[in-house]
Scaffold this motif. Structure first.
Motif, short mmCIF file in Angstrom:
data_model
loop_
_atom_site.label_atom_id
_atom_site.label_comp_id
_atom_site.label_asym_id
_atom_site.label_seq_id
_atom_site.Cartn_x
_atom_site.Cartn_y
_atom_site.Cartn_z
N SER A 36 -11.84 -5.50 4.14
CA SER A 36 -12.29 -4.48 3.18
C SER A 36 -11.39 -4.51 1.96
O SER A 36 -10.46 -5.32 1.87
CB SER A 36 -12.26 -3.10 3.84
N ASP A 37 -11.67 -3.62 1.04
CA ASP A 37 -10.96 -3.62 -0.23
C ASP A 37 -10.34 -2.24 -0.47
O ASP A 37 -11.06 -1.25 -0.56
CB ASP A 37 -11.97 -3.93 -1.34
N ASP A 38 -9.03 -2.18 -0.52
CA ASP A 38 -8.34 -0.92 -0.85
C ASP A 38 -8.51 0.15 0.23
O ASP A 38 -8.50 1.35 -0.09
CB ASP A 38 -8.84 -0.33 -2.19
N HIS A 39 -8.70 -0.23 1.46
CA HIS A 39 -8.87 0.78 2.51
C HIS A 39 -7.51 1.10 3.13
O HIS A 39 -6.90 0.27 3.78
CB HIS A 39 -9.85 0.29 3.58
N ILE A 76 -2.22 -6.60 -4.25
CA ILE A 76 -3.34 -6.63 -5.19
C ILE A 76 -4.39 -7.60 -4.66
O ILE A 76 -4.06 -8.56 -4.00
CB ILE A 76 -2.81 -6.99 -6.61
N CYS A 77 -5.64 -7.30 -5.01
CA CYS A 77 -6.80 -7.91 -4.34
C CYS A 77 -6.85 -9.45 -4.33
O CYS A 77 -6.69 -10.08 -3.29
CB CYS A 77 -8.04 -7.38 -5.02
N GLY A 78 -7.13 -10.06 -5.50
CA GLY A 78 -7.31 -11.52 -5.55
C GLY A 78 -6.11 -12.26 -4.98
O GLY A 78 -6.25 -13.13 -4.10
N SER A 344 -7.54 -4.73 5.53
CA SER A 344 -7.83 -4.50 4.11
C SER A 344 -6.97 -5.46 3.29
O SER A 344 -5.97 -5.97 3.79
CB SER A 344 -7.48 -3.05 3.75
N ASP A 345 -7.37 -5.73 2.05
CA ASP A 345 -6.60 -6.69 1.24
C ASP A 345 -5.23 -6.14 0.84
O ASP A 345 -4.33 -6.90 0.52
CB ASP A 345 -7.39 -7.18 0.02
N GLN A 346 -5.07 -4.84 0.85
CA GLN A 346 -3.76 -4.18 0.71
C GLN A 346 -3.94 -2.73 1.08
O GLN A 346 -5.05 -2.28 1.32
CB GLN A 346 -3.11 -4.25 -0.67
N GLY A 347 -2.82 -2.00 1.06
CA GLY A 347 -2.91 -0.55 1.28
C GLY A 347 -3.33 0.16 0.01
O GLY A 347 -3.67 -0.48 -0.99
N ASP A 357 -4.68 3.82 -6.41
CA ASP A 357 -4.30 2.41 -6.62
C ASP A 357 -3.15 1.96 -5.68
O ASP A 357 -2.94 2.57 -4.64
CB ASP A 357 -3.99 2.10 -8.09
N LYS A 358 -2.49 0.87 -6.02
CA LYS A 358 -1.61 0.15 -5.06
C LYS A 358 -0.41 -0.46 -5.80
O LYS A 358 0.34 0.23 -6.42
CB LYS A 358 -2.43 -0.94 -4.36
N ARG A 359 -0.10 -1.74 -5.64
CA ARG A 359 0.88 -2.52 -6.43
C ARG A 359 2.35 -2.34 -6.05
O ARG A 359 3.09 -3.30 -6.04
CB ARG A 359 0.71 -2.23 -7.94
CA CA Z 1 -8.07 -4.56 -3.30
#
Ligand code: CA
Ligand code: SGN
Length: 524
Positions: A36-39, A76-78, A344-347, A357-359
């Protein structure tokens, strides 16, 4: 390969018994990786969430293992997806900045799987800016994709538009591919979800799902960012960065024209979808907003409640669709020999530090959820505390499938840990984030997370150090770098950081480290 040789030898020497055992463990399992993305793990009940229930993600966790400390190397996603595909850090696979794109000339682990007789597919969100090799079948969202009536592209970049909600469609396409797959081969399938990426458009059936809930304000919501320069300068707060109109759907522009139209997700809606959104967001949410005339803290907290309602409603469909896929595996008899991973791709921040957001290397974005079910191999209810990194995902999948792990991969298989073996394992995980200044003004930084501490060096706009004792300060609020009493700990961590940089050959970080020693400059 080693196993096969052993089996032949065993047959020659002792007959069939050893070989039967071998056959059982060597039956190459299928692998489904749901990404998933950002979950955030704070939104998953298996992780103890107090915000919501995720019965289907919990089904995977309860049937296998849950990782409490799965960190990412670059939140971060990519770039995270590039780490998954290569088993290498961003500085080695070249994908440091989210919008830069993936260099498809480099090897990716699904190619190894193909060589080992697997058929491979990626369906749904991929977000690599290019289509990598190694997949027999691709049916992916272009870029970030759309929540409603999304376009999909295939390996030839041909576009097809589907009517409906993206999370449902990704599940349907995944099941359709499983139905028509080549049954003579094991498979590796990535099911890539767009949920729960910004701007959190829930499925129509989930609109208003959390309207009766008032969410608790996180302990760090009103963080004053004292002694943390990057935290002071970021642009990712619910208070000032989150947009009432686009993020929280207050007086949505359903029919924008001109250039804005292509970026407006609502212009894709069918009349029925538009009516459902209008009835909820215009007649209820926007009306409430207008009537309340909130300002200051009251407005900030209203935004937080709306943010969580939209985010968690979007996650409802994600969990429901994971359930549909698990049901399909049960009904088709695939469950038994299929490893299912959810990550997920990140927290993500759900109001901690006042953010979305994240980072940052701070806990909520550093750690990502990861649960895995492997019937007959991983004991149900397994809980893992060790520091696992997303750089270990590729080697682990290769290990599970009996595929050789290339030497150049920087991660390691944690399959032995999942099966309860006592093996030597890393005591520090290395991190390096690059993207600055857009979109959220988070300064680049590198550092390590150990079982007890996080040490980070920020650079770019300002050079400074941060140190956290996670046991005492799980929310990363108290930067103790340079404080009396921490000299020994700091020296040991600096040594470890340098060792990690050398181990992973991050020359850029090494250079920064070897420049004149940067002292912490606590801000007011
Ligand atoms: Ca993401
Ligand atoms: C978009 C979002 C950002 C988000 C990045 C990266 N803005 O730019 O908030 O940080 O994606 O997300 S938005 O207004 O377009 O939603 S990621 O999932 O690709 O890492």
């Amino acid at each position: 390969m080693k196993g096969t040789i052993f089996c032949i030898l065993a047959l020659l020497l002792a007959g069939g018994a050893a070989c039967a055992q071998e056959k059982k463990t060597a039956a190459r399992p299928n692998v489904i990786f749901i990404l998933s993305d950002d979950h955030a793990y704070q939104a998953i009940s298996a992780y103890g969430s107090k915000l919501t229930k995720t019965p289907n993600i919990d089904r995977i966790a309860n049937g296998g293992a849950l990782l409490y400390n799965n960190v990412v190397t670059n939140s971060i996603c990519g770039p995270s997806r590039a780490v998954l595909l290569t088993g290498k850090y961003s500085h080695r696979n070249g994908y440091k900045l989210n919008e830069r794109g993936f260099d498809i000339a480099q090897p990716v682990f699904p190619e190894q799987l193909q060589k080992n007789g697997y058929q491979t597919a990626w369906i749904g969100k991929m977000h690599l800016g290019a289509l990598p090799h190694g997949f027999d079948y691709l049916h992916v969202l272009p870029g970030q994709g759309s929540y409603y009536n999304p376009d999909f592209i295939n390996s030839n970049n041909e576009k097809e538009t589907y009517t409906g909600y993206v999370t449902d469609i990704i599940t349907q396409l995944s099941k359709a591919w499983l139905d028509k797959r080549d049954r003579s081969k094991p498979f590796f399938l990535v099911v890539g979800h767009k949920a729960t990426h910004r701007e959190w458009l829930p499925a129509i059936e989930d609109l208003g799902a959390y309207d009766d809930v008032t969410f608790p304000i996180p302990a760090s919501f009103y963080d004053d960012y004292k002694n943390r320069i990057a935290a002071q300068k970021q642009d990712m707060t619910i208070d000032s960065t989150m947009v009432l109109k686009t993020d929280l759907k207050v007086h949505v522009d359903y029919d924008s024209t001109g250039k804005a139209r292509q970026y407006n997700p609502y212009t894709r809606f069918t009349p029925e979808q538009k009516a459902a959104f209008y009835n909820y967001y215009e007649k209820k949410v926007s009306k409430e907003f207008d009537e309340k005339k909130l300002t200051g803290k009251a407005l900030e907290e209203w935004k937080y409640q709306r943010y969580l309602r939209d985010y968690l409603s979007t996650a409802n469909s994600l969990d429901r669709n994971i359930g549909r896929l698990l049901d399909y595996l049960d009904q088709t008899g695939l469950s038994e020999n299929t490893v299912v991973i959810y990550a997920s791709d990140q927290g993500f921040y759900l109001g901690e530090h006042g953010w979305f957001d994240k980072r940052f290397i701070y806990e909520e974005s550093l750690k990502t959820p990861f649960v895995i079910r492997y019937p007959g191999v991983i004991k149900p209810g397994t809980k893992v505390d060790r520091l696992i990194s997303n750089v270990d995902w590729a080697p682990t999948i290769l290990d599970i499938t009996g595929t050789t792990v290339p030497d150049e991969m920087q991660g390691e298989s944690f399959l032995p840990i999942l099966t309860g073996k006592q093996v030597p394992w890393r005591t520090a995980a290395y991190y390096h984030y690059y993207e600055y200044p857009r979109p959220h003004r988070v300064a680049p930084h590198f550092g390590i997370r150990t079982e007890q501490y996080t040490l980070a060096r920020f650079y770019g706009p300002d050079d400074f150090w941060e140190l956290y004792d996670i046991r005492q300060d799980p929310h990363n609020l108290n930067n103790i770098y340079g404080q009396k009493g921490y000299e020994k700990v700091t020296a040991a961590l600096l040594k470890e950081l340098r060792a990690q940089i050398l181990k992973y050959q991050d020359d850029e970080a090494l250079k920064l480290l070897e420049q004149a020693p940067a002292t912490a400059r606590p801000a007011k």
